[in-house]
Write an enzyme that holds these catalytic residues in place. Structure first.
Site, PDB file in Angstrom:
ATOM      1  N   ARG A 172       3.559   9.772  -7.916  1.00 14.21           N
ATOM      2  CA  ARG A 172       3.565  10.939  -7.018  1.00 14.21           C
ATOM      3  C   ARG A 172       4.064  12.171  -7.772  1.00 14.21           C
ATOM      4  O   ARG A 172       5.004  12.850  -7.363  1.00 14.21           O
ATOM      5  CB  ARG A 172       4.441  10.657  -5.804  1.00 14.21           C
ATOM      6  CG  ARG A 172       3.961  11.446  -4.583  1.00 14.21           C
ATOM      7  CD  ARG A 172       4.480  10.938  -3.285  1.00 14.21           C
ATOM      8  NE  ARG A 172       3.878  11.716  -2.217  1.00 14.21           N
ATOM      9  CZ  ARG A 172       3.961  11.427  -0.947  1.00 14.21           C
ATOM     10  NH1 ARG A 172       4.614  10.374  -0.553  1.00 14.21           N
ATOM     11  NH2 ARG A 172       3.382  12.178  -0.040  1.00 14.21           N
ATOM     12  N   CYS A 173       3.391  12.452  -8.861  1.00 11.53           N
ATOM     13  CA  CYS A 173       3.968  13.387  -9.824  1.00 11.53           C
ATOM     14  C   CYS A 173       2.877  13.892 -10.754  1.00 11.53           C
ATOM     15  O   CYS A 173       1.944  13.174 -11.055  1.00 11.53           O
ATOM     16  CB  CYS A 173       5.019  12.614 -10.615  1.00 11.53           C
ATOM     17  SG  CYS A 173       5.516  13.321 -12.166  1.00 11.53           S
ATOM     18  N   GLN A 205      -7.792   4.892  -8.342  1.00 10.65           N
ATOM     19  CA  GLN A 205      -7.726   6.275  -7.882  1.00 10.65           C
ATOM     20  C   GLN A 205      -8.737   7.149  -8.618  1.00 10.65           C
ATOM     21  O   GLN A 205      -8.893   8.320  -8.283  1.00 10.65           O
ATOM     22  CB  GLN A 205      -6.312   6.836  -8.119  1.00 10.65           C
ATOM     23  CG  GLN A 205      -5.224   6.085  -7.395  1.00 10.65           C
ATOM     24  CD  GLN A 205      -3.816   6.559  -7.738  1.00 10.65           C
ATOM     25  OE1 GLN A 205      -2.929   5.746  -7.918  1.00 10.65           O
ATOM     26  NE2 GLN A 205      -3.591   7.861  -7.816  1.00 10.65           N
ATOM     27  N   GLU A 259       2.712  15.853  -3.689  1.00  8.85           N
ATOM     28  CA  GLU A 259       3.862  15.252  -4.356  1.00  8.85           C
ATOM     29  C   GLU A 259       5.121  16.108  -4.306  1.00  8.85           C
ATOM     30  O   GLU A 259       6.174  15.669  -4.776  1.00  8.85           O
ATOM     31  CB  GLU A 259       3.500  14.974  -5.812  1.00  8.85           C
ATOM     32  CG  GLU A 259       3.332  16.225  -6.645  1.00  8.85           C
ATOM     33  CD  GLU A 259       2.580  15.981  -7.936  1.00  8.85           C
ATOM     34  OE1 GLU A 259       1.722  15.089  -7.949  1.00  8.85           O
ATOM     35  OE2 GLU A 259       2.849  16.677  -8.906  1.00  8.85           O
TER      36      GLU A 259
END
Ligand code: CDP
Length: 796
Positions: A370-371, A223, A741
């Site tokens: 996702r945070c 990523q 998120e």
């Protein structure tokens, strides 16, 4: 005569433009790491430890070397001769690449085999004989700090125990004073269980070192390609300009693909040694057992309350289990990430948080699934606390939140832990949510149902969360400041290419960045191609995680478009033979203020940039922008769930779920809805079906998709989304806030609160996630809290 263009028709901001990347994805034409085949490519497999904590007495790889088709067997000892047995982590710790002295978690990388095909490599791994001497195992923070606990990181000097950090933030004395004056103190303890991002595509890499050019090309599932390039340059001591990281299509990341994993490093070394491309593709259990987990945080909280419902202060303590190596990929100077963004939506005068991080015999954890770096835990805790406090006070859940919200007129607002929130309409969002769920009516139904033995419940979760790290003042990775970038090249025909330092993993950047260019320049979105993920072509950036792309890289796209527009204005003045001051802009066109009919399009300016520029002007129409955000963005969300719990079995069903998200200006409303739907689905899964834990011997229980269930359309309830509240971000160039998120962060508390609300009256304050039927049944039957903390009990 040229005319302004219609923004929605050209696919600008606000258009629900179809995702352009889906053209290839739904045709099966995506190009993922495992799709890439290079001439002469070899395959790597990893031998993993079966034990959670054991001394390695010996490793005998002779039988593996003898298997035909095997080219190389890598062990820790061999890595050590190249100074690569250990690598630095993104949190300034060290991590074993291949174990030398001890194994410290089940699934740890012990050796690698590189062979003609993955099957030979796997067989050869099984031929390696490792003699282990088992050691006592630690699977939770209480064991880690107990007297006489074995020291997991005995490789480190100055590490006499298992404590990684002891950290605090806030006003301890002021908080103590506020508690002393409280009418009531509400307390809650819970464990946010270990959880796993489980992207469909596992991690993998193909390293291709070319001795003739000295260039190393790595195709990999990352990523953050530029950060990986910097890390490879530092760890492998290769010159950075001779390293090219290409992140092809990614099948979901969710934070799992930010860290540097041993498999990447081993494939690189193998390619350098063998001078052939080496592919490593992780299998599903390898991914579940050894790559970045998230959460595994214990929380203790106290809230000081006035009888009328005013929150006077909050005290929080967290124990974070980081596994065997502290390898969080979090860029803040705060040891426990942004945990202290908790309670930012509420007007609370004072707060204090203490946080302790410890090692355990588990795979390194703490990735931001996702945070934004512990924000999920923070918001879960906050909203569980809010419910417990309202219950303790006997005040309505919605009213309690409303009376403590930061009011609209109070922005900018300094939170009790020092963040600056800048915008929001919290009460309005709550109103929309309550109306949509038909709140009063549901409460009446709940009463009536209860009198007939049916358990209905309603859970609310409201939160603002910080999205979009940096700014560069407070956020860095390995000393590299947090900002992001965009490069825009407008070609002679008015078509364009935009490249950013972010990396989409399915979020739709190829669609939305073109929409920002369309909004700023009036070039139709379909004329703008978006490219990310290749360090040889993309401008330097920090990658995509923590919903930072729109707040930072998206802002850079707007800013670079404005640079282009500024140059195009000069070209327009030249073409129209007036001075620049006489020129006005409307979407897609410059015109003469005093003669609006006389204008030129942005495309005509593009031609002029190459074919008819004024004397002295540098030809071409391209630019790069680096964007350092002045603040994080603070979206706000309200999630409300209604459930029915079966008291006989503990099974619970979602009756209705409403989501009200205010993420400022929505670039692509359809994509935003997709992000919210996906986040809520993950929240639902975390709250009721994803069970992964450890037994007393450190065996990872649930490292398979029979226990750690991925939600399908069959189980997932329907969600009703609301978009009517829009509070633009005051500092973002197009007013957007992050969204990726939010639902995964705020959603879990809504589900858990709903179940706890349904069993209100049993005295149960908490059931740890996942709220499996047996846990809910146990809570109802025995009227007690149910902990999910490891080690797993024999009857689980
Ligand atoms: O960093 P990441 O892409 O995961 O998260 P994000 O910045 O919140 O964006 C997720 C997706 O939603 C991207 O395609 C964004 O461009 C889009 N988005 C949007 O259309 N409008 C917003 N206000 C925020 C995000």
């Amino acid at each position: 005569m040229s005319q302004a263009v219609d923004e929605i028709k050209i696919g600008g901001i606000g258009a629900s433009r179809k995702r352009v990347e889906d053209n290839r994805f739904i045709r099966g034409k995506g190009n993922y790491t495992d799709d890439i085949v290079l001439p002469g490519m070899l395959h790597m497999e990893i031998l993993r430890s079966p034990l959670a904590h054991a001394r390695i007495k010996s490793i005998d790889a002779s039988k593996a070397w003898d298997i035909p088709g095997v080219h190389l067997v890598l062990t820790g000892e061999m890595m050590a001769t190249r100074n690569l047995a250990w690598m630095p982590t993104l949190s300034y710790d060290t991590q074993a690449v291949l174990a030398t002295d001890k194994v410290r978690f089940q699934g740890q990388e012990v050796a690698c085999v590189i062979a003609d095909d993955p099957y030979i490599a796997k067989d050869a791994c099984e031929a390696i004989v490792v003699d282990y001497e088992p050691l006592p195992v630690i699977v939770n923070p209480a064991q880690a700090v107990a007297a006489g606990a074995p020291v997991i990181r005995d490789d480190k000097e100055n590490q006499p125990d298992n404590v990684i950090y002891d950290w605090e933030v806030g006003d301890r004395d002021g908080t103590d004073r506020a508690f002393a004056s409280a009418d009531l103190v509400s307390k809650l303890e819970l464990h946010y269980p270990r959880s796993h991002p489980s992207p469909i595509e596992c991690c993998g890499s193909i390293a291709d070192f070319n001795r003739a050019t000295s260039k190393l090309t790595v195709y990999m599932t990352t990523q953050a390609p530029h950060i990986i390039r910097a890390a490879v340059a530092m760890v492998a001591e290769l010159p950075e300009h001779m390293i090219r990281i290409i992140s092809p299509d990614i099948g979901g990341g969710f934070g799992n693909k930010v860290p540097v994993y041993p498999g990447y490093v081993c494939s690189i070394l193998a390619s350098i040694l063998l001078e052939r491309p080496v592919k490593w593709i992780e299998d599903k259990s390898g991914n579940l057992i050894s790559t970045g987990f998230a959460r595994d945080v214990y929380l203790k909280g106290e809230m000081a309350l006035r009888r009328d419902g005013k929150i006077l202060a909050v005290r929080m303590h967290t124990d974070a289990d980081h596994g065997a190596f502290f390898s969080d990929a979090q860029p803040s100077k705060f040891k426990i990430g942004l945990m202290h963004s908790a309670f930012a939506a509420y007007d609370i005068p004072v707060a204090h948080l203490t946080a302790r991080g410890t090692y355990s015999n588990k795979a390194p954890g703490g990735v931001a699934y996702r945070c934004s770096f512990r924000v999920t835990e923070a918001m879960f805790f906050q909203e569980r606390m809010m419910q417990a406090a309202a219950d303790d006070l006997g005040i309505d859940q919605a009213a309690f939140r409303r009376m403590n919200f930061v009011p609209d007129e109070a922005f900018p607002h300094r939170t009790p832990f020092g963040f600056l929130t800048d915008s929001g309409q919290y009460a309005k969002c709550l109103d929309v949510g309550l109306k949509a769920i038909d709140y009063q009516n549901f409460r009446q139904q709940q009463e009536q149902a209860r009198s007939r033995g049916r358990l209905l419940g309603l859970g609310i979760s409201t939160m603002t969360e910080p999205l979009g790290a940096g700014n560069s003042r407070e956020y860095d990775i390995l000393g590299i400041k947090m900002f992001d970038s965009a490069e825009l090249k407008v070609h002679i025909t008015g078509k364009a290419i935009v490249r950013t330092g972010a990396r989409t993993q399915g979020q739709g950047h190829e669609t939305t960045w073109a929409q920002i260019v369309a909004h700023e320049l009036g070039i139709p979105a379909e004329d703008v191609v978006v490219e990310e993920g290749d360090t040889d072509t993309a401008p330097f950036g920090m990658g995509t995680y923590a919903s930072r792309s729109t707040p930072v890289a998206g802002a850079a796209v707007a800013m670079v478009s404005r640079k282009i527009r500024a140059k195009a204005r000069k070209l327009a003045a030249h073409l129209l033979e007036v001075s620049e001051e006489d020129i006005e802009w409307e979407l897609g066109r410059f015109y003469i203020r005093s003669a609006p009919d006389r204008g030129v399009t942005i495309q005509e300016c593009a031609v002029a940039a190459y074919a008819n520029m004024p004397d002295g002007m540098e030809p071409g129409l391209d630019a790069t922008a680096y964007y350092d955000p002045p603040n994080l963005t603070w979206p706000f969300a309200v999630y409300i769930v209604t459930v029915e719990v079966d008291p006989e079995t503990g099974v619970w069903d979602v009756l209705n779920m409403v989501a009200v998200d205010d993420c400022g200006v929505r670039i692509n409303p359809m994509i935003v809805e997709g992000q919210i739907m996906g986040g809520l689905t993950e929240a639902y899964a975390m709250s009721n079906m994803q069970f992964i834990t450890f037994d007393a011997d450190g065996n990872c229980v649930g490292a398979n998709y029979m226990d750690y269930l991925l939600p399908t359309a069959w189980e997932t309830p329907g969600f009703e989304l609301h978009s009517e509240v829009v509070t633009p971000c005051p500092h973002h160039p197009i007013g957007a806030k992050g969204i990726g998120e939010c639902a995964a962060v705020g959603g879990p508390a809504a589900f858990v609160n709903a179940v706890i609300d349904a069993i209100n009256g049993t005295g149960v304050r908490n059931i740890d996630m996942p709220l499996l039927p047996d846990r809910v049944w146990e809570a109802i039957t025995y009227r007690r809290d149910v902990s999910g903390a490891p080690p797993v009990r024999s009857d689980d």
